[in-house]
Design an enzyme around this catalytic site. Structure first.
Site, PDB file in Angstrom:
ATOM      1  N   SER A   1       0.820  -1.217   0.000  1.00  0.00           N
ATOM      2  CA  SER A   1       0.000   0.000   0.000  1.00  0.00           C
ATOM      3  C   SER A   1       0.855   1.268   0.000  1.00  0.00           C
ATOM      4  O   SER A   1       1.856   1.366   0.711  1.00  0.00           O
ATOM      5  CB  SER A   1      -0.897   0.001   1.233  1.00  0.00           C
ATOM      6  OG  SER A   1      -1.668   1.167   1.269  1.00  0.00           O
ATOM      7  N   GLY A  29      -3.841   3.769   0.952  1.00  0.00           N
ATOM      8  CA  GLY A  29      -4.574   3.863   2.212  1.00  0.00           C
ATOM      9  C   GLY A  29      -5.861   4.656   2.017  1.00  0.00           C
ATOM     10  O   GLY A  29      -5.855   5.726   1.413  1.00  0.00           O
ATOM     11  N   ASN A  54       9.272   8.776   4.521  1.00  0.00           N
ATOM     12  CA  ASN A  54       8.104   9.493   4.000  1.00  0.00           C
ATOM     13  C   ASN A  54       7.169   9.861   5.133  1.00  0.00           C
ATOM     14  O   ASN A  54       7.098   9.176   6.167  1.00  0.00           O
ATOM     15  CB  ASN A  54       7.369   8.662   2.928  1.00  0.00           C
ATOM     16  CG  ASN A  54       6.236   7.832   3.497  1.00  0.00           C
ATOM     17  OD1 ASN A  54       5.123   8.329   3.663  1.00  0.00           O
ATOM     18  ND2 ASN A  54       6.531   6.586   3.842  1.00  0.00           N
ATOM     19  N   CYS A 106      -1.467   4.291  12.213  1.00  0.00           N
ATOM     20  CA  CYS A 106      -1.607   5.731  11.974  1.00  0.00           C
ATOM     21  C   CYS A 106      -2.035   6.413  13.273  1.00  0.00           C
ATOM     22  O   CYS A 106      -2.484   5.760  14.208  1.00  0.00           O
ATOM     23  CB  CYS A 106      -2.603   5.996  10.850  1.00  0.00           C
ATOM     24  SG  CYS A 106      -4.268   5.573  11.280  1.00  0.00           S
ATOM     25  N   ILE A 136       6.295  -5.603   7.812  1.00  0.00           N
ATOM     26  CA  ILE A 136       6.142  -4.466   8.698  1.00  0.00           C
ATOM     27  C   ILE A 136       5.678  -3.216   7.938  1.00  0.00           C
ATOM     28  O   ILE A 136       5.909  -3.084   6.752  1.00  0.00           O
ATOM     29  CB  ILE A 136       7.477  -4.119   9.429  1.00  0.00           C
ATOM     30  CG1 ILE A 136       8.575  -3.765   8.427  1.00  0.00           C
ATOM     31  CG2 ILE A 136       7.900  -5.214  10.348  1.00  0.00           C
ATOM     32  CD1 ILE A 136       9.864  -3.228   9.061  1.00  0.00           C
ATOM     33  N   GLY A 170      11.571  -3.877   2.664  1.00  0.00           N
ATOM     34  CA  GLY A 170      12.876  -3.905   2.003  1.00  0.00           C
ATOM     35  C   GLY A 170      13.067  -4.963   0.945  1.00  0.00           C
ATOM     36  O   GLY A 170      14.185  -5.170   0.473  1.00  0.00           O
TER      37      GLY A 170
HETATM   38  C1  LIG Z   1       5.406   6.613   0.010  1.00  0.00           C
HETATM   39  C2  LIG Z   1       4.862   5.538   0.899  1.00  0.00           C
HETATM   40  C3  LIG Z   1       3.498   5.540   1.223  1.00  0.00           C
HETATM   41  C4  LIG Z   1       2.969   4.533   2.045  1.00  0.00           C
HETATM   42  N1  LIG Z   1       1.629   4.533   2.341  1.00  0.00           N
HETATM   43  C5  LIG Z   1       1.103   3.526   3.101  1.00  0.00           C
HETATM   44  C6  LIG Z   1      -0.300   3.460   3.365  1.00  0.00           C
HETATM   45  O1  LIG Z   1      -1.092   4.282   2.893  1.00  0.00           O
HETATM   46  N2  LIG Z   1      -0.754   2.444   4.160  1.00  0.00           N
HETATM   47  C7  LIG Z   1       0.097   1.495   4.689  1.00  0.00           C
HETATM   48  O2  LIG Z   1      -0.366   0.595   5.391  1.00  0.00           O
HETATM   49  N3  LIG Z   1       1.421   1.519   4.425  1.00  0.00           N
HETATM   50  C8  LIG Z   1       1.945   2.509   3.655  1.00  0.00           C
HETATM   51  N4  LIG Z   1       3.288   2.521   3.385  1.00  0.00           N
HETATM   52  C9  LIG Z   1       4.162   1.472   3.944  1.00  0.00           C
HETATM   53  C10 LIG Z   1       4.433   0.381   2.927  1.00  0.00           C
HETATM   54  O3  LIG Z   1       3.238  -0.242   2.483  1.00  0.00           O
HETATM   55  C11 LIG Z   1       5.378  -0.706   3.524  1.00  0.00           C
HETATM   56  O4  LIG Z   1       4.772  -1.254   4.680  1.00  0.00           O
HETATM   57  C12 LIG Z   1       6.734  -0.157   3.914  1.00  0.00           C
HETATM   58  O5  LIG Z   1       7.187   0.813   3.001  1.00  0.00           O
HETATM   59  C13 LIG Z   1       7.794  -1.269   4.048  1.00  0.00           C
HETATM   60  O6  LIG Z   1       7.973  -1.971   2.834  1.00  0.00           O
HETATM   61  P1  LIG Z   1       9.122  -1.585   1.742  1.00  0.00           P
HETATM   62  O7  LIG Z   1      10.420  -1.461   2.489  1.00  0.00           O
HETATM   63  O8  LIG Z   1       9.098  -2.705   0.755  1.00  0.00           O
HETATM   64  O9  LIG Z   1       8.705  -0.269   1.168  1.00  0.00           O
HETATM   65  C14 LIG Z   1       3.829   3.522   2.564  1.00  0.00           C
HETATM   66  C15 LIG Z   1       5.193   3.528   2.219  1.00  0.00           C
HETATM   67  C16 LIG Z   1       5.722   4.516   1.389  1.00  0.00           C
HETATM   68  C17 LIG Z   1       7.185   4.466   1.040  1.00  0.00           C
END
Ligand SMILES: Cc1cc2nc3c(=O)[nH]c(=O)nc-3n(C[C@H](O)[C@H](O)[C@H](O)COP(=O)(O)O)c2cc1C
Length: 301
Positions: free
Chosen positions: A21, A46, A69, A130, A191, A244
């Protein structure tokens, strides 16, 4: 070719790869760049009961091997989603899953109930990290009682597959996972981002408008992997791993640590087709190692 299909409660995934997401829009934005129906699921942006503007800019900062972010759940609200977005995404041939946020248990439950009515959305992912506006800014997901209260309220009004996304900003993530399992969660995903900060030393100011933000990308992978391993041992419901992941080897590590499926987030920004490459890489690895099915490696650690 090895069998890649997995199950998350009643949800059938053609392969264990989904997009996370907030990093893949509503999927549509990526339609010209990769085959959306080639992955197991897409977790869309989200969504909240009421529209949210999000935080002031700057909302993003690059870090070593990752990013911070503080977008702040900008979205047009659940009614806009149901009326304008759902018709555009409902026929994409994969699991379209909505990520739901809120500022009170009632808020979450009302938003979830409206999505329950959408025939082609088979699951929601509850984002319980959140800010909890009612309780003075503390996130629901950082206490067992807070996490349980949201899941309890939602479970009464949401009848399809309920995935609960856990915050890593806690002392013991396994106890939070057990608390949401006890309230009827069908699966946990983990996570979400780790709280972080960055400073521009010349301006003597923080890089993000609200000072702190969520850290994601390759730098969080070892922490995420450790947490997935701990949670997979603590609960009976299926675990979805993320944090990651940027290549098939990363994904296989999460599967071996106990994840039934995985999500890819920040890596989509570098390569919009990364999820397809991860799917193919998992398949090649399984074939090269004589595995008939991905289930043979899930939880082997
Ligand atoms: C720009 C951005 C926006 C995100 N928005 C949401 C969100 O709306 N809802 C949510 O549960 N996680 C959100 N996340 C978290 C990601 O879904 C994910 O849990 C987190 O980035 C770890 O995974 P990754 O290292 O592969 O990015 C967001 C992450 C990023 C970088």
């Amino acid at each position: 070719m090895a069998r890649l299909n997995v199950k998350i409660a009643d949800l059938e995934l053609k392969n264990p790869v989904m997009t996370a997401s907030g990093t893949f829009g509503y999927g549509l934005e990526f339609a010209d760049l990769m085959p959306l129906d080639g992955i197991g699921g897409i977790i869309v942006k989200g969504t909240t009961l009421n529209p949210r503007e999000g935080n002031d800019y700057p909302r993003m900062a690059e870090t070593a091997s990752g990013m911070l972010n503080c977008v702040g759940l900008q979205n047009k609200g659940v009614d806009y989603f149901c009326e304008h977005i759902y018709p555009l995404i409902k026929d994409i041939d994969t699991n379209m899953i909505v990520n739901v946020s809120g500022s009170s248990p009632e808020d979450y439950a009302e938003c979830a109930a409206r999505i329950d009515a959408l025939e082609k959305i088979p699951a929601i992912e509850l984002n319980i990290s959140c800010p909890n506006v009612k309780d003075g800014g503390m996130a629901f997901g950082v206490t067992c009682a807070g996490a349980a209260s949201v899941v309890k309220a939602v479970r009464q009004r949401y009848h399809k597959t309920l995935i609960v996304k856990l915050s890593p900003n806690v002392t013991d993530i396994a106890e939070i996972a057990r608390a949401v399992e006890a309230e009827g969660a069908d699966s946990v995903s983990l996570i979400n981002t780790l709280m972080g900060m960055a400073i521009d030393i010349e301006k003597r100011k923080t890089l993000l408008s609200i000072n702190t933000g969520g850290l994601s990308g390759p730098c969080v992978k070892p922490v995420a992997l450790r947490m997935v391993w701990q949670v997979a041992k603590a609960v009976k419901i299926p675990v979805i791993g993320l944090g990651g992941i940027s290549c098939a080897k990363d994904a296989i590590e999460f599967l071996m640590a106990g994840a039934t499926a995985i999500e890819i987030g920040t890596a989509n920004f570098l390569d919009p087709a990364v999820s397809i490459k991860v799917r193919d890489g998992i398949n090649e690895w399984l074939d090269a190692h004589g595995c008939q099915s991905v289930s043979e490696i899930i939880g082997v650690i």
